[in-house]
Design a protein around this motif. Structure first.
Motif, mmCIF file in Angstrom:
data_model
loop_
_atom_site.group_PDB
_atom_site.id
_atom_site.type_symbol
_atom_site.label_atom_id
_atom_site.label_comp_id
_atom_site.label_asym_id
_atom_site.label_seq_id
_atom_site.Cartn_x
_atom_site.Cartn_y
_atom_site.Cartn_z
ATOM 1 N N LEU A 160 0.821 -1.221 0.000
ATOM 2 C CA LEU A 160 0.000 0.000 0.000
ATOM 3 C C LEU A 160 0.855 1.272 0.000
ATOM 4 C CD1 LEU A 160 -2.789 -1.245 2.428
ATOM 5 C CD2 LEU A 160 -2.964 -0.860 -0.052
ATOM 6 N N THR A 161 2.107 1.154 0.416
ATOM 7 C CA THR A 161 2.986 2.335 0.409
ATOM 8 C C THR A 161 3.849 2.410 -0.862
ATOM 9 O OG1 THR A 161 4.626 1.079 1.700
ATOM 10 C CG2 THR A 161 3.122 2.514 2.936
ATOM 11 N N ARG A 162 3.612 1.474 -1.796
ATOM 12 C CA ARG A 162 4.341 1.519 -3.077
ATOM 13 C C ARG A 162 3.317 1.408 -4.200
ATOM 14 N NH1 ARG A 162 9.546 0.025 -0.750
ATOM 15 N NH2 ARG A 162 10.711 0.289 -2.670
ATOM 16 N N PRO A 163 2.376 2.350 -4.309
ATOM 17 C CA PRO A 163 1.300 2.230 -5.300
ATOM 18 C C PRO A 163 1.837 2.282 -6.735
ATOM 19 C CG PRO A 163 1.259 4.387 -4.249
ATOM 20 C CD PRO A 163 2.291 3.575 -3.517
ATOM 21 N N PRO A 164 1.054 1.790 -7.693
ATOM 22 C CA PRO A 164 1.505 1.735 -9.088
ATOM 23 C C PRO A 164 2.007 3.075 -9.639
ATOM 24 C CG PRO A 164 -0.525 0.481 -8.833
ATOM 25 C CD PRO A 164 -0.275 1.137 -7.506
ATOM 26 N N HIS A 165 1.413 4.200 -9.180
ATOM 27 C CA HIS A 165 1.871 5.507 -9.687
ATOM 28 C C HIS A 165 3.351 5.736 -9.403
ATOM 29 C CE1 HIS A 165 -1.827 6.770 -11.136
ATOM 30 N NE2 HIS A 165 -1.849 8.015 -10.722
ATOM 31 N N THR A 166 3.838 5.220 -8.248
ATOM 32 C CA THR A 166 5.251 5.467 -7.921
ATOM 33 C C THR A 166 6.158 4.743 -8.918
ATOM 34 O OG1 THR A 166 5.316 3.632 -6.319
ATOM 35 C CG2 THR A 166 4.824 5.816 -5.433
ATOM 36 N N GLU A 167 5.689 3.630 -9.440
ATOM 37 C CA GLU A 167 6.465 2.917 -10.467
ATOM 38 C C GLU A 167 6.267 3.572 -11.843
ATOM 39 O OE1 GLU A 167 5.719 -1.330 -10.686
ATOM 40 O OE2 GLU A 167 7.020 -1.529 -12.436
ATOM 41 N N GLY A 168 5.031 3.956 -12.128
ATOM 42 C CA GLY A 168 4.749 4.591 -13.422
ATOM 43 C C GLY A 168 5.529 5.886 -13.577
ATOM 44 N N GLU A 169 5.517 6.715 -12.532
ATOM 45 C CA GLU A 169 6.231 8.000 -12.596
ATOM 46 C C GLU A 169 7.720 7.769 -12.837
ATOM 47 O OE1 GLU A 169 8.839 11.059 -11.512
ATOM 48 O OE2 GLU A 169 8.632 9.319 -10.211
ATOM 49 N N ALA A 170 8.304 6.862 -12.050
ATOM 50 C CA ALA A 170 9.755 6.633 -12.172
ATOM 51 C C ALA A 170 10.099 6.040 -13.538
ATOM 52 C CB ALA A 170 10.223 5.711 -11.047
ATOM 53 N N THR A 171 9.250 5.170 -14.044
ATOM 54 C CA THR A 171 9.513 4.578 -15.364
ATOM 55 C C THR A 171 9.511 5.659 -16.437
ATOM 56 O OG1 THR A 171 8.489 2.505 -14.643
ATOM 57 C CG2 THR A 171 8.722 2.826 -17.021
ATOM 58 N N GLY A 172 8.523 6.543 -16.372
ATOM 59 C CA GLY A 172 8.456 7.637 -17.343
ATOM 60 C C GLY A 172 9.681 8.543 -17.241
ATOM 61 N N ARG A 173 10.090 8.830 -15.999
ATOM 62 C CA ARG A 173 11.261 9.708 -15.787
ATOM 63 C C ARG A 173 12.538 9.040 -16.308
ATOM 64 N NH1 ARG A 173 13.584 10.452 -10.411
ATOM 65 N NH2 ARG A 173 11.659 9.489 -9.689
ATOM 66 N N ALA A 174 12.687 7.768 -16.025
ATOM 67 C CA ALA A 174 13.885 7.044 -16.488
ATOM 68 C C ALA A 174 13.968 7.078 -18.016
ATOM 69 C CB ALA A 174 13.829 5.594 -15.994
ATOM 70 N N ILE A 175 12.840 6.867 -18.661
ATOM 71 C CA ILE A 175 12.833 6.870 -20.130
ATOM 72 C C ILE A 175 13.142 8.272 -20.655
ATOM 73 C CG2 ILE A 175 11.368 6.562 -22.166
ATOM 74 C CD1 ILE A 175 9.949 4.269 -20.568
ATOM 75 N N ALA A 176 12.585 9.285 -19.983
ATOM 76 C CA ALA A 176 12.848 10.678 -20.415
ATOM 77 C C ALA A 176 14.329 11.011 -20.276
ATOM 78 C CB ALA A 176 11.999 11.636 -19.583
ATOM 79 N N LEU A 177 14.945 10.569 -19.181
ATOM 80 C CA LEU A 177 16.372 10.846 -18.980
ATOM 81 C C LEU A 177 17.216 10.128 -20.047
ATOM 82 C CD1 LEU A 177 16.431 10.602 -15.071
ATOM 83 C CD2 LEU A 177 16.835 12.678 -16.423
ATOM 84 N N ALA A 178 16.808 8.898 -20.387
ATOM 85 C CA ALA A 178 17.539 8.157 -21.431
ATOM 86 C C ALA A 178 17.383 8.840 -22.782
ATOM 87 C CB ALA A 178 17.024 6.714 -21.496
#
Ligand code: URP
Ligand code: ZN
Ligand code: ZN
Length: 466
Positions: free
Chosen positions: A211-229
């Motif tokens: 409950l403290t690691r909701p899907p948005h926390t993964e979605g946001e980081a995935t989008g950011r990682a791709i943007a940085l790449a």
């Protein structure tokens, strides 16, 4: 060195299917044809079996220290379990210690594996601190050591997490040295806040991990990682992708033509957050990061695999015992202290075959692609590994599509006192498993030799995956 002849099987690779015999000399396939009759030291009958390239698991944590404890499988028990499950090559993670360079980490993991591993192996390098010296060592890892991929964490602040500037620098470095960044994509700062809030409220049970690691926390980081790449102008590979939110980010990037790639793992295809509702402390068996998601995400992930939005399935094998010894119990009063991870190195092929091929979600060629060919193409092992061809290693699985197994901690070979899939019946079994022409497993009988596994220096360069 011995010769091996595998007779009367149906060869299946990512692209082809044909009836043939396969001849292996000094560990390498030298002849494929029908009716081969030359003498061989070992002859294996593959009648009624599918002859597929050995599985390649590109995400394992064997003998990995975590706080006061260590993951339960070492390179002997873990690779024996892998071989029983049809996996003949793995890539594990060496971990840089804070304040240290990359070489002590590589030396440490080489020592862990040498004399123990029964299948071939390589290493990714986890980078948690990047200064000029470490950046130079990244180049040397790729050029001299065959360590051609680096994992970075966007989670676990104070321990493993690196900031965006570090991520950008590491990504940019791979543009020069031909390496590949693998990203643990979860927003660690937001998660840290949610964890502190939950504990303040007295919410200490295992289910609060999810409950403290909701899907948005993964979605946001995935989008950011791709943007940085994209800013750095390099490919990126997302590890253990668990949810539709993150998948959507990968899919959108790929639709735009960006070289974004991702793996998922069987736990996200077969298990759901309902497991955290188990009575008592049992939910701790499923504490891993990212956590298990609501069931509906599973269909999205299977579709992602079928449509190549996801390129492969790895395990993130990282087992900790419940009771013998009580490793998971370290978090009995605080979910944030439960060592994260679960066993899976032995059950990947049977689960993906049963849940993927038998249900018609993917065909046998796509199966080979996501468990063997794409792992090899992604991480510099192709065509030595990942296919059946003259010149490739004689790593084969003679797969019985009708064989049935009940998954259970008592019969599986992983050194851990529970199994996340306990009691699940799967059809399709790796009946005979060969590594470089040597029979390691014959219908459940272990014939391998401790320490026979070889370190593989991987090739650098862009992933050979569409
Ligand atoms: O909880 C997990 N997945 N443990 C293994 C380490 C990692 O982040 O892959
Ligand atoms: Zn991770
Ligand atoms: Zn992992």
């Amino acid at each position: 060195m011995a010769t091996t002849l595998v007779k009367n099987g149906t060869v299946i690779t990512a692209s082809d299917r044909y009836d043939a015999d396969v001849y292996i000399d000094k560990g390498v396939i030298t002849l494929i044809g029908q009716g081969l009759s030359m003498p061989a030291d070992t002859v294996v009958d593959a009648s009624a079996k599918l002859v597929m390239p050995g599985g390649i698991d590109v995400h394992t944590h064997l003998d990995m220290p975590l706080g006061d404890t260590t993951s339960a499988d070492d390179f002997e028990s873990g690779t024996i379990a892998a071989a029983h499950g049809g996996t003949t090559t793995l890539i594990d993670f060496a971990v840089q210690d804070l304040g240290q360079g990359l070489y002590p980490a590589l030396e440490g993991w080489m020592k862990r594996a040498e004399g123990k591993a029964v299948i071939d192996y390589g290493f990714h390098m986890i980078v948690c601190e990047l200064n000029d010296q470490v950046a130079g060592e990244m180049d040397k890892m790729v050029r001299d050591e065959g360590v051609t991929s680096f994992k970075l964490f966007m989670a676990y602040p104070g321990r493993l997490m690196v900031d965006d500037a570090t991520i950008f620098k590491a990504l940019s470095r791979t543009r020069e040295n031909g390496g590949l960044i693998c990203m643990h994509a979860e927003n660690g700062s937001v998660i840290e806040t949610l964890v502190a809030e939950a504990l303040d409220r007295g919410q200490t049970a295992p289910k609060y991990h999810a409950l403290t690691r909701p899907p948005h926390t993964e979605g946001e980081a995935t989008g950011r990682a791709i943007a940085l790449a994209e800013m750095a102008g390099v490919p990126i590979y997302i590890v253990h992708l668990s949810c539709a939110d993150a998948l959507e980010k990968v899919k959108r990037a790929r639709d735009m033509g960006l070289p974004a790639y991702a793996e998922t793992c069987p736990q996200y295809l077969f298990l759901s957050s309902e497991e955290y509702e188990r009575p008592g402390f049992d939910g701790a068996k499923y504490v891993m990061s990212p956590p298990l998601r609501e069931k509906w995400h599973q269909d999205a992930l299977w579709n992602g695999l079928a449509r190549n939005d996801l390129q492969l399935v790895a395990t993130d094998h990282c087992p900790f015992c419940m009771d013998e010894p009580p490793q998971k119990r370290a978090g009995k009063d605080d979910f944030s202290k439960i060592p994260g991870g679960a066993p899976g190195i032995e059950t990947r092929l049977v689960l993906v075959w049963d849940g993927g091929v038998r249900t018609g979600r993917i065909d046998a060629h796509r199966f080979v692609e996501i468990v063997s060919a794409n792992p090899a193409r992604m991480f510099g092992l192709w065509p030595k590994k990942g296919t059946i061809a003259v010149g490739s290693d004689g790593d084969l699985v003679l797969f019985d599509p009708e064989g049935e197994t009940t998954l259970s901690a008592t019969s599986l070979h992983m050194r851990v006192d529970y199994n996340p899939y306990e009691g699940r019946v799967v059809r399709g079994t790796p009946a005979v498993v060969l590594s470089r022409g040597e029979v390691l497993v014959d219908h459940g009988r272990w014939l391998g030799r401790k320490g026979r596994g070889e370190y593989i220096k991987r090739q650098a360069g862009p992933p050979l995956v569409a």
